[in-house]
Write a protein that holds these residues in place. Sequence first.
Motif: not given
Length: 297
Positions: A180-183, A185-195, A216-221, A245-250
């Motif tokens: 349940n990713p939205v259970a 108040d916050t959700l961490r997203l990860k993405f791998l950039f290859g250089i 603005d939609d990415i938290l500073a803390d 913050d306040n994650p949803s699928r969209a």
Amino acid sequence: MGIPAQVAPIADVLAPIVGNALAETLASAIVFLAVVAIVFVGNRALLSPLVDRVLEERGVEPHARRPLTKIASIVVLFAGIAIAFGLAGYGSFLRSLATIAAAATLAIGFALQEVIRNFVAGVFIYTDRPFRIGDWVEWGGGDYSGVVEDISFRVTRIRTFDNELLTVPNYVLTSGVVKNPVAKDTLRLKFLFGIDYEDDIDRATTIIIEEAEKRDDILADPAPSVRLTELGDSFVGLQSRIWIDNPSRADFVRTRGEYVTAVKQRFDEEGISIPFPQRTVSGRGAWEEPPAFGDEA
């Protein structure tokens, strides 16, 4: 055995019309139906609204109040039927019926094992509350995902992101891992950039963090962070970790897509490449030119 006191007055009224024997039968039936009707009407008009109000005051979620209210109604109706049997003078009949009901219950129990299992799983969903209506959930090792639309005691209905409606037995959702990713108040997203191995790791890391800090939609803390997590065959893997913050699928899909796009554009502007796998073909004849189209081999 005499008839119950509450049945006798009705039987006395009916006796001159239909006879004593039939009058007692009709009087018992009238008492039985009257008690059941009173219990049914009283439950619908008074008890069910009262139970719903009490559950609401105790903070029970709307999706849980409805089935719990139904269970309370069923219990009240069963109690009313039992009282009606007693008041109508059906005591001996009720005892005979209990023996038949016990055997029938055993047979039905074997036939409805799957239904009972799902019912018990539904009870656990209501008590443990791993997800609620409107939550985005994933299960089956990530093979299935969607938004919960309805929860009953037997099945849970989930709308996929392709607008398909899945009717999932509750046992499936309690016998395995459900994410349940939205259970929270916050959700961490990860993405791998290859250089590329020749690119400046520190500069690429700075760009990834700067693009996260602009949004603005990415938290500073907690603050965005980057870690070197992989040394692949053709790239150096920098994993970006950001929080929303306040994650949803969209929100999840939109934020990640726009953020990755912005990083890719900065990489292009500053000459940082995202390499693709390269393979070297070796062996006899690998350096020879292939025959022209139409030539015989």
